[in-house]
Design a protein around this motif. Structure first.
Motif, mmCIF file in Angstrom:
data_model
loop_
_atom_site.group_PDB
_atom_site.id
_atom_site.type_symbol
_atom_site.label_atom_id
_atom_site.label_comp_id
_atom_site.label_asym_id
_atom_site.label_seq_id
_atom_site.Cartn_x
_atom_site.Cartn_y
_atom_site.Cartn_z
ATOM 1 N N GLY A 136 0.791 -1.234 0.183
ATOM 2 C CA GLY A 136 -0.093 -0.098 -0.128
ATOM 3 C C GLY A 136 0.952 1.237 -0.046
ATOM 4 N N ALA A 137 1.853 1.201 0.918
ATOM 5 C CA ALA A 137 2.795 2.471 0.988
ATOM 6 C C ALA A 137 3.489 2.623 -0.422
ATOM 7 C CB ALA A 137 3.836 2.257 2.048
ATOM 8 N N LEU A 138 3.963 1.505 -1.054
ATOM 9 C CA LEU A 138 4.595 1.569 -2.373
ATOM 10 C C LEU A 138 3.903 2.062 -3.424
ATOM 11 C CD1 LEU A 138 6.838 -1.669 -1.963
ATOM 12 C CD2 LEU A 138 7.559 0.631 -1.515
ATOM 13 N N TRP A 139 2.764 1.604 -3.460
ATOM 14 C CA TRP A 139 1.786 2.156 -4.650
ATOM 15 C C TRP A 139 1.378 3.279 -4.509
ATOM 16 C CZ3 TRP A 139 1.707 -0.417 -9.100
ATOM 17 C CH2 TRP A 139 1.960 -1.566 -9.202
ATOM 18 N N THR A 140 1.251 3.862 -3.355
ATOM 19 C CA THR A 140 0.952 5.280 -3.122
ATOM 20 C C THR A 140 2.031 6.054 -3.665
ATOM 21 O OG1 THR A 140 -0.428 4.870 -1.025
ATOM 22 C CG2 THR A 140 0.522 6.937 -1.207
ATOM 23 N N ILE A 141 3.347 5.748 -3.298
ATOM 24 C CA ILE A 141 4.488 6.325 -3.517
ATOM 25 C C ILE A 141 4.533 6.498 -5.358
ATOM 26 C CG2 ILE A 141 6.962 6.513 -3.609
ATOM 27 C CD1 ILE A 141 6.833 5.468 -0.704
ATOM 28 N N ALA A 142 4.282 5.298 -5.839
ATOM 29 C CA ALA A 142 4.496 5.271 -7.258
ATOM 30 C C ALA A 142 3.576 6.165 -8.089
ATOM 31 C CB ALA A 142 4.253 3.836 -7.835
ATOM 32 N N LEU A 143 2.198 6.232 -7.351
ATOM 33 C CA LEU A 143 1.347 7.156 -8.068
ATOM 34 C C LEU A 143 1.349 8.497 -7.571
ATOM 35 C CD1 LEU A 143 -1.768 7.519 -9.286
ATOM 36 C CD2 LEU A 143 -2.637 7.328 -6.712
ATOM 37 N N THR A 144 1.948 8.890 -6.638
ATOM 38 C CA THR A 144 2.110 10.335 -6.418
ATOM 39 C C THR A 144 3.316 10.612 -7.131
ATOM 40 O OG1 THR A 144 1.284 9.988 -4.153
ATOM 41 C CG2 THR A 144 2.608 12.097 -4.451
ATOM 42 N N SER A 145 4.357 9.877 -7.197
ATOM 43 C CA SER A 145 5.383 10.252 -8.007
ATOM 44 C C SER A 145 5.096 10.505 -9.505
ATOM 45 C CB SER A 145 6.854 9.292 -7.806
ATOM 46 O OG SER A 145 6.458 8.035 -8.097
ATOM 47 N N ILE A 191 12.285 6.362 -7.765
ATOM 48 C CA ILE A 191 12.833 5.274 -8.724
ATOM 49 C C ILE A 191 13.344 4.191 -8.509
ATOM 50 C CG2 ILE A 191 14.883 5.320 -10.275
ATOM 51 C CD1 ILE A 191 14.408 8.348 -11.098
ATOM 52 N N VAL A 192 14.076 4.133 -7.448
ATOM 53 C CA VAL A 192 14.633 2.965 -6.779
ATOM 54 C C VAL A 192 13.824 1.767 -6.142
ATOM 55 C CG1 VAL A 192 16.326 1.948 -5.128
ATOM 56 C CG2 VAL A 192 17.175 3.768 -6.245
ATOM 57 N N LEU A 193 12.735 2.633 -5.433
ATOM 58 C CA LEU A 193 11.481 1.708 -4.988
ATOM 59 C C LEU A 193 10.852 1.134 -6.140
ATOM 60 C CD1 LEU A 193 10.250 3.918 -2.178
ATOM 61 C CD2 LEU A 193 11.711 1.931 -1.862
ATOM 62 N N ILE A 194 10.610 1.809 -7.318
ATOM 63 C CA ILE A 194 9.843 1.279 -8.386
ATOM 64 C C ILE A 194 10.597 0.221 -8.891
ATOM 65 C CG2 ILE A 194 8.923 1.955 -10.746
ATOM 66 C CD1 ILE A 194 8.104 4.712 -9.541
ATOM 67 N N ALA A 195 12.133 0.284 -8.979
ATOM 68 C CA ALA A 195 12.605 -0.664 -9.659
ATOM 69 C C ALA A 195 12.616 -1.995 -8.945
ATOM 70 C CB ALA A 195 14.351 -0.081 -9.717
ATOM 71 N N GLY A 196 12.821 -1.759 -7.594
ATOM 72 C CA GLY A 196 12.377 -3.014 -6.649
ATOM 73 C C GLY A 196 11.111 -3.535 -6.915
ATOM 74 N N MET A 197 9.981 -2.720 -7.151
ATOM 75 C CA MET A 197 8.603 -3.089 -7.666
ATOM 76 C C MET A 197 8.604 -3.889 -8.568
ATOM 77 S SD MET A 197 6.563 0.235 -6.219
ATOM 78 C CE MET A 197 5.068 -0.424 -6.656
ATOM 79 N N VAL A 198 9.394 -3.498 -9.852
ATOM 80 C CA VAL A 198 9.624 -4.266 -10.975
ATOM 81 C C VAL A 198 9.829 -5.616 -10.594
ATOM 82 C CG1 VAL A 198 10.569 -4.429 -13.325
ATOM 83 C CG2 VAL A 198 9.765 -2.127 -12.481
ATOM 84 N N LEU A 199 11.001 -5.884 -10.045
ATOM 85 C CA LEU A 199 11.471 -7.140 -9.726
ATOM 86 C C LEU A 199 10.769 -8.119 -8.918
ATOM 87 C CD1 LEU A 199 15.132 -6.112 -8.913
ATOM 88 C CD2 LEU A 199 14.354 -6.686 -10.928
#
Length: 714
Positions: A136-145, A191-199
């Motif tokens: 939930g936190a990571l998707w919120t960051i991805a959407l906001t960014s 960017i780094v968090l989204i890269a981790g999400m891709v993996l």
């Protein structure tokens, strides 16, 4: 009946516990969404103010919710974590440094900011241990960014979805963050968090979507021209590769490179025929952007490049401060108030050549580690490094213990994001930027949430009959946070309103009222008193201005512009001894500003006249000689200033240096032949030399130019 009510109240409070956890998690996500997007627009002085106000109020409410959920419990159990001790030690050192701070109230505000962020970290570490909460936190960051990036990239193309803040213009892609470097502070984490999400994601469409978002944000980061951000992202992605390590990473990286090359080839083919606003094709425009990025990267190795030299000068000042106070520092939040005293004349000249008319002193060290050392001493720096290394070690241990490649990818992404932020903090202020600081401590909390760093011991407090009292105590952080945030917001609104009325609309009386209201909300901010004193001085109210500026000097003893005003006010109030002391400090702090030299020379002249009247001939001569030195220094900046030349001639005459007086006054007369005061004093010099005819001619010219002065007529 009383027991029944007590039981019913306790059951209701216990029932609130599970719901409060959901509300708390939702509040955290709301902060992640709103803090990056909110800003003051045309109502506040900078982009930080509204974000800090929201951060204070939001975290205060979250703390109140967390404490309130314990109100129905008989006892509170707090598990001890490995990071508790370094966290408490760091907070304690930071607090005790306020006892020797020059502005302890400003330091206390900074300390509370640190405590609020550390409390936010503790909340995240406690309540975001589940996979669902983490995602939930990571998707919120991805959407906001993504939203932040869209706004910023469109700004580069002249499309402004949100109005720029007052005083900002042009097509600069600062989005809602206010500065390209602040954009980089935020993007390096996302960017780094989204890269981790891709993996971590398994569905192809999710990988493709997240990969596209990753490239989109990398492009925006390149457009910011933030070299520190580029390096931080590079370090973060490299750390992600090392931490994740499976062979699949290499295949993913190879596939990503092939996709980028393919997209570039297709884009080049299509873009050759598509014109842009500059009548160039998209392909040509893209090549220009590539060249600009290349040149910007190469400028990092140019020691005289603007931003490189700027940081070198700031770091030299900071190191000089640390060298004098290495053990205890100058106090939390007080770096900006002490560092101006450590700039040498050589660095002043280099800074003036570099930034021209911009403000002459920095507010930040542009290196978080040096700034902590400067403010909290070597023990504070050691405590901070202890805390950070403990968090990193716990997160690393958790990475080694997780099972499943998805969970490993996310944990590696969190660790890599911390690496990126800590890298950029070597050359910037990202841990003091409200957006990036909030996300940094969120990521730290998420990274240790899985293991919690539990030591196996816990402390239990039995509440008993104090449960109701505890429920009301829980409201304290909410009240403090909301009032604190409101105070920051309202004070800055009045301050900025006063600046606009003074500088833009020439309404000094209304501006004065606005600044006075700002001081009522935040009396410890030197800027408000400085501006209020400036208006009083320009309104010819030196006594009142001196009182106000004395308060500004207490809050910021090394603010050269305010000291210059204070010295002028003291001189106009006929307090020349105090004026002399203040003006000397102003000159030491900014030796390249001409105004205090002339004001100090006048004050020394008046001291000489006073001592002459007291029969102290030697004291009078010493004062006149010092005044001569100051006039000569002023003339070094403005060699053809008639007022300076005339005054220098008068000083020379006062000490009997007749030939020097003649040279100065003759030069002044050549520049301003109609100045009666120059001609009259020149006549007095000629009389002293026995050149009666020339004296008579000069005095006749003086009487014609300034007929109201009886002394010219003898």
């Amino acid at each position: 009946m009383g027991a029944h009510k007590e039981t019913a109240w306790a059951e209701g409070a216990l029932g609130w516990g599970p719901r409060s956890q959901q509300v708390l998690k939702l509040g955290v996500l709301l902060l992640l969404l709103v803090v990056p997007l909110v800003y003051g627009g045309s109502y506040l002085s900078d982009y930080f103010t509204a974000k800090f106000a929201l951060l204070y109020a939001g975290i205060g409410l979250l703390l109140a919710i967390w404490l309130g959920q314990h109100a129905g419990s008989e006892r509170i159990r707090i598990e001890r974590r490995s990071y508790d001790r370094p966290l408490v030690v760091y907070a304690a050192i930071s607090f005790f440094s306020l006892f020797w701070a020059v502005n302890p109230l400003q330091g206390l505000e900074t300390w509370f900011t640190q405590i609020w962020l550390l409390a936010f970290f503790l909340l995240v570490a406690r309540f975001f241990s589940s996979s669902r909460a983490l995602w939930g936190a990571l998707w919120t960051i991805a959407l906001t960014s993504f939203v932040v990036s869209v706004i910023g990239l469109l700004q580069y193309r002249g499309i402004h979805l949100v109005p720029l803040a007052y005083g900002h213009w042009g097509n600069f892609g600062v989005s809602t963050l206010g500065n390209p470097n602040f954009v980089a502070h935020y993007l390096e984490l996302s960017i780094v968090l989204i890269a981790g999400m891709v993996l971590a994601r398994r569905r192809l469409w999710e990988k493709v979507g997240l990969g596209a978002l990753l490239l989109f944000e990398i492009y925006y980061l390149l457009m910011t021209r933030s070299r520190g951000g580029w390096v931080a992202v590079g370090v973060g992605l490299f750390a992600l590769h090392l931490l994740y390590r499976p062979q699949s990473v290499r295949r993913i990286l190879l596939a990503g490179a092939l996709i980028i090359v393919s997209m570039g080839a297709v884009g080049a083919a299509v873009g050759k025929g598509v014109p842009t606003e500059s009548e160039q094709s998209l392909f040509t425009d893209a090549l220009d952007q590539v060249r600009a990025v290349r040149d910007r990267a190469l400028s990092s190795f140019d020691p005289n490049h603007f931003s490189v030299l700027q940081r070198r000068l700031i770091w030299a000042d900071t190191v000089a401060l640390i060298a004098e106070q290495p053990l205890l520092g100058v106090g939390t939040g007080n770096f900006a108030f002490l560092v101006p005293a450590y700039r040498t004349v050589t660095r002043h000249r280099a800074w003036a050549e570099l930034i021209a008319n911009r403000p002459h002193m920095p507010y930040y060290a542009h290196n978080e580690y040096l700034e902590v050392w400067a403010e909290n001493g070597i023990f504070g720096l050691a405590a901070m490094l202890w805390l950070l290394s403990t968090l990193w070690w716990l997160a690393w241990r958790h990475l080694q213990s997780v099972t499943g490649q998805d969970a490993r990818a996310l944990q590696a992404g969190l660790l890599a994001a911390l690496c990126a932020a800590l890298t950029h903090s070597l050359v910037s202020l990202n841990l003091q930027d409200p957006t990036s600081a909030l996300h940094f401590w969120l990521i730290a909390g998420l990274a240790v949430a899985g293991s919690h760093g539990a030591t196996g011991s816990a402390r239990v407090w039995v509440l008993g009959g104090l449960r109701r009292v505890f429920f009301f105590v829980a409201a304290v952080p909410a009240v403090v946070g909301v009032y604190w945030g409101l105070g920051v917001l309202v004070a800055d609104y009045y301050y900025f309103d006063g600046q606009r009325k003074y500088y833009d609309f020439n309404q000094p009386n209304r501006a004065s009222l606005a600044f006075a209201q700002a001081t009522e909300w935040r009396a410890h901010d030197f800027r408000y008193h400085h501006m209020l004193g400036l208006i009083k001085m320009q309104g010819r109210h030196p006594v009142e201005a001196t009182r106000i500026l004395s308060r500004a000097e207490e809050l910021h003893p090394n603010n050269a512009p305010a000291l210059r005003l204070l010295g002028q006010g003291l001189y106009w109030s006929r307090r020349e001894e105090e004026a002399i002391a203040i003006l000397r400090r102003a000159i030491a702090l900014d030796p390249l500003e001409v105004e205090p030299y002339s004001m100090l020379a006048r004050a020394l002249h008046d001291r000489g006249l006073r001592r002459q009247g007291e029969g102290d001939g030697d004291g009078a001569r010493a004062s006149f000689m010092r005044a001569i030195d100051r006039w000569q220094q002023a003339l070094a900046f403005a060699p053809e200033n008639v007022d300076f030349l005339r005054s220098l001639g008068i000083e020379y005459f006062s000490v009997g240096s007749i030939d020097d007086a003649e040279a100065a006054l003759v030069r002044a007369a050549q520049l301003s032949p109609e100045d009666g005061l120059i001609q009259g004093n020149l006549g007095a010099v000629f009389l002293a030399q026995g050149r009666l005819a020339e004296a008579e001619a000069a005095l006749v010219r003086a009487a014609a130019a300034d007929s109201l002065r009886a002394e010219w007529r003898g």
